[in-house]
Design an enzyme around this catalytic site. Sequence first.
Site, short mmCIF file in Angstrom:
data_model
loop_
_atom_site.label_atom_id
_atom_site.label_comp_id
_atom_site.label_asym_id
_atom_site.label_seq_id
_atom_site.Cartn_x
_atom_site.Cartn_y
_atom_site.Cartn_z
N MET A 19 37.66 -15.46 26.60
CA MET A 19 37.22 -16.77 26.16
C MET A 19 38.38 -17.39 25.38
O MET A 19 39.20 -16.70 24.83
CB MET A 19 35.99 -16.64 25.25
N HIS B 123 48.34 -8.84 26.88
CA HIS B 123 47.16 -8.77 27.72
C HIS B 123 47.27 -7.64 28.74
O HIS B 123 46.37 -6.83 28.91
CB HIS B 123 46.96 -10.12 28.42
N GLU C 52 14.39 18.28 47.80
CA GLU C 52 15.15 17.13 48.30
C GLU C 52 14.36 16.26 49.27
O GLU C 52 14.91 15.34 49.86
CB GLU C 52 16.46 17.60 48.94
N SER D 137 16.59 23.52 42.85
CA SER D 137 17.79 22.75 42.61
C SER D 137 17.58 21.40 43.27
O SER D 137 17.30 21.34 44.47
CB SER D 137 19.01 23.47 43.19
N ASN E 4 21.08 13.90 46.75
CA ASN E 4 21.58 13.04 47.83
C ASN E 4 20.47 12.81 48.84
O ASN E 4 20.11 11.67 49.15
CB ASN E 4 22.77 13.69 48.55
N ASP E 5 19.89 13.90 49.35
CA ASP E 5 18.80 13.75 50.31
C ASP E 5 17.54 13.19 49.64
O ASP E 5 16.83 12.40 50.24
CB ASP E 5 18.49 15.09 50.98
N CYS F 32 22.15 19.70 42.21
CA CYS F 32 23.43 19.99 42.85
C CYS F 32 23.92 18.83 43.72
O CYS F 32 24.87 18.97 44.47
CB CYS F 32 23.33 21.26 43.69
P1 ADP Z 1 41.20 -13.74 21.15
O1 ADP Z 1 39.77 -13.44 21.26
O2 ADP Z 1 41.81 -14.13 22.44
O3 ADP Z 1 41.96 -12.69 20.42
P2 ADP Z 1 41.24 -15.28 18.75
O4 ADP Z 1 40.07 -16.09 18.41
O5 ADP Z 1 41.39 -14.02 18.02
O6 ADP Z 1 41.29 -15.07 20.31
O7 ADP Z 1 42.49 -16.18 18.50
C1 ADP Z 1 43.75 -15.79 18.90
C2 ADP Z 1 44.74 -15.89 17.77
O8 ADP Z 1 44.71 -17.18 17.20
C3 ADP Z 1 44.48 -14.99 16.61
O9 ADP Z 1 45.02 -13.74 16.80
C4 ADP Z 1 45.15 -15.68 15.49
O10 ADP Z 1 46.48 -15.30 15.42
C5 ADP Z 1 45.04 -17.11 15.86
N1 ADP Z 1 44.01 -17.74 15.02
C6 ADP Z 1 42.71 -17.85 15.26
N2 ADP Z 1 42.07 -18.45 14.24
C7 ADP Z 1 43.03 -18.72 13.34
C8 ADP Z 1 43.02 -19.34 12.04
N3 ADP Z 1 41.89 -19.80 11.49
N4 ADP Z 1 44.18 -19.45 11.40
C9 ADP Z 1 45.33 -19.00 11.95
N5 ADP Z 1 45.41 -18.42 13.14
C10 ADP Z 1 44.27 -18.29 13.83
MG MG Z 2 42.28 -15.71 23.85
#
Ligand code: ADP
Ligand code: MG
Length: 922
Positions: free
Chosen positions: A108, A469, A775, A794, A798-799, A861
């Site tokens: 997200m 990532h 079975e 046992s 599967n069967d 089994c």
């Molecule tokens: P994700 O779920 O992808 O890790 P985050 O919500 O943790 O997303 O946001 C990603 C990055 O954004 C965080 O690791 C942080 O460094 C930065 N971040 C989020 N909120 C703040 C904030 N209030 N102040 C400063 N940096 C923020």
């Molecule tokens: Mg993110």
Amino acid sequence: MAKKYVYFFGTGAAEGNMRMKDTLGGKGANLAEMAGIGLPVPPGFTISTEVCALYYKNRKRIPEVVRLEVEKNLKKLEKAAGRAFGDAKDPLLVSVRSGARASMPGMMDTILNLGLNDRTAAALVARTGNERFVFDCYRRFVQMYGDVVLGLRPVHKDDIDPFEEIIESKKRERGVRADADLTAADLEDLVARFKAAIKERTGHDFPDDPRRQLWGAIGAVFGSWMNERAIAYRKMYDIPEAWGTAVNVQLMVFGNMGADSGTGVAFTRDAATGENVFYGEYLMNAQGEDVVAGIRTPRPIAELRKDDPKAYAELERIRRELEKHYADMMDIEFTIERGKLYMLQCRVGKRTAFAAIRIAVDMVGEKLISEKEALSRIEPDQLNQLLRPVFDPAEKQAAVKAGRLLAKGLNAGPGAASGRIVFNSADAEAWARKGEKAILTRIETSPEDIRGMSAAEGILTARGGMTSHAALVARQMGRVCVAGCGDLVIDYGGRAMTVKGRELKEGDWVSIDGTTGEVIEGRIATKPSEVLQVLIERTLDPARAPVYRTFAKVMAWADKHRALGIRANADQPDQARNALAFGAEGIGLCRTEHMFFGEGKIGPMREMILADAAEERKAALAKLLPFQRRDFEGIFEVMAGRPVTIRTIDPPLHEFLPHEEKGQREIAADMGIPYEKVRERVESLHELNPMLGFRGCRLGIIYPEITEMQARAIFEAAATVKKKKRIPVLPEVMIPLVGHVKELRHQERIVRAAAEAVMKEQGVGFDYRVGTMIEVPRGAVTADEIATVAEFFSFGTNDLTQTTLGVSRDDAGRFLIPYVEKGIYAKDPFEVIDREGVGQLMRLAVERGRRTRPALKLGICGEHGGDPSSVEFCHLIGLDYVSCSPYRVPIARLAAARAAILNAPKPAAKKPAKAARTARKR
Ligand code: ADP
Ligand code: MG
Ligand code: MG
């Protein structure tokens, strides 16, 4: 009282806590927890996951009650921050962050610096005197908002991001290479160009009003719950759609205010090896996701000690405090704003199987957790990673010597993989479908790549660190990964890359070592993991195998806590030996038919099938007997008195004859009989529905001499091993496919007669048991009658699954996968026991069988015996043991221990409130 939808948090006080993940999502719950224990968390509030469902019910609009509550909390936040949203003098900026119940890394999108417009930007410039910082924030904000909320992002797999394209052309115009070389004025110009692009592509102006920005962002977070990559991720990790995501709105702190500011991510221990060292990365003068996005390669956390000793010391202190508080390895995100440290996230850290096991074991040693807790933290399937191959050292050395070492990146996901280069995820999936091993090679990966990463053998990236990532997801999936290999120059469009002058194209072989980070040209053979080298190959001394030793400790704990016995399915002495090495306590299924295919055996077997009369059949069987006896002797010797369950012949006879004319003619010639006769016999054995045909005990009932020969072979082998080698034996003869007690009675008499005869002939006594497989449904339903004869059951699941569901596994491909996709069955019932259907028959058979014969031995089994969820079910219905393939024995041992631990009756708590607080949610 009105329902509460929004929860506030600020340093030292919070309305939520870490046990409220269901309501606040993981991120919100842990922000609240950290704030609650006094860690420096910028204040903010969390809109609960329930609102996500309301949002979809309310035609993708936030309900009015929620709006009012958000407004109230925004006031509170303004007060806590001492700034006002949209203020022309001292504007409040916030981040809007999603956070589901289960962590969904990168799924997200987060929006930073929200609340900026030309007016608030000017105010911020006036307050900070730092134009570059302000326009850096503004540029990022418009870009993120344009991507996440307004949907301006790459469409085609070879496309580049529309905003990145604008940045690139700006850099070209200005003749600079790095983002950092752009001036404040350049950034201001980028803001204008971004806004123009947004207007051009969407037809709408960029929203200047901070409140509109906020509602747009909140809506987008909820909206992203149903985007394609979130759905794909949920499917892969079984996360229910109904959970929803929470939204966190939080005061911005800035890591991009200059050289005294920065941002980073860290694990409280090494997430790849589990070593107890602080492990992380940071960048000075950077914001938010710069560290994980892989745009600049971050620096190891140890260097922060020099860059900012004060912040580093505080981080170390927090690291220890968090580990103590959560009693686990944590994954943290932090930002330093002009020398002051802020915590922005913490969660239980994802780790490799190696690390999971090591951390669990170490933490028992550090008295942070108990043995049981350690076991419940290791997923049985993670053990698979410990069994995964490594490169053959000799071949690898030769490759390096021959100059094939291309480059070195970060050892982000352990293991060894050799495969063919592909440059995007769609191709990785397509190649994998064709049965090709693919190495997904990317500049960096993003959440869109999950499916391709899962399909690939390994992942190789040019940018990004240990917490990028690619690295995170690879470790979680158990993929081999080398990340941040800066020498790769990748050209997506040209489907090629150059590495230090050498060109590699799509389809070329490459080998990556995720344990060392090496990238090697060409293909390299792999060899067994450390655990296998100790246990199976016996080529490695445990004293020199630390991974093995940790593994062995976990296995010893598992054995201490499990109630279920663990056996293995093994047909041959070498398999039995492997099973023992993996910790099996007996053989739960020895299939005799595989023995008939061995050298010298298929001939007499075919003679037996082609025989016209019982006498001829007996003559053929007499030739088979010594072969079978020898196989059994080998197994009994290896198993040394442990139970060995041997199943009498089970498959339909036609499986032993060739179906095409050529093979049939050969047999006829070999045996000196007319071809016609062979053909006729094959035809007469033909069945419309062999799965329900002439097989199992039906064979032994129509041809009792087969059972007689097999029983004799078993008992003669037992007698020999006991008498000549003085090794104890415990044969268990198992009659398959019994639905009626009279079937079993018929076979039992033959078996017992053979046993008595052999004992008398050889002058030796031994224990043995006669039992049956359950079975077919009739067998399960009449288990009380069957138990009058059977000393053990046992479950042949599967069967039993085929016959209970009325689904032939061999024909199920076309509909069973769609069934699972449509949620008709939650899981493939041939992989995971269908508890409500097949499971109920098992439960009934257990009850009825034990009613007749309290000492009845009960096991399973089928393939299910090595599946953790099915093992748990077997524990719950009170089986004595599970039996699975040798390589799954460690998994079954751990699964059995976890089943016992997680389903243990809860001890009566004196103070229920305290008990609830310390109970771990799973
Ligand atoms: P994700 O779920 O992808 O890790 P985050 O919500 O943790 O997303 O946001 C990603 C990055 O954004 C965080 O690791 C942080 O460094 C930065 N971040 C989020 N909120 C703040 C904030 N209030 N102040 C400063 N940096 C923020
Ligand atoms: Mg993110
Ligand atoms: Mg985060």
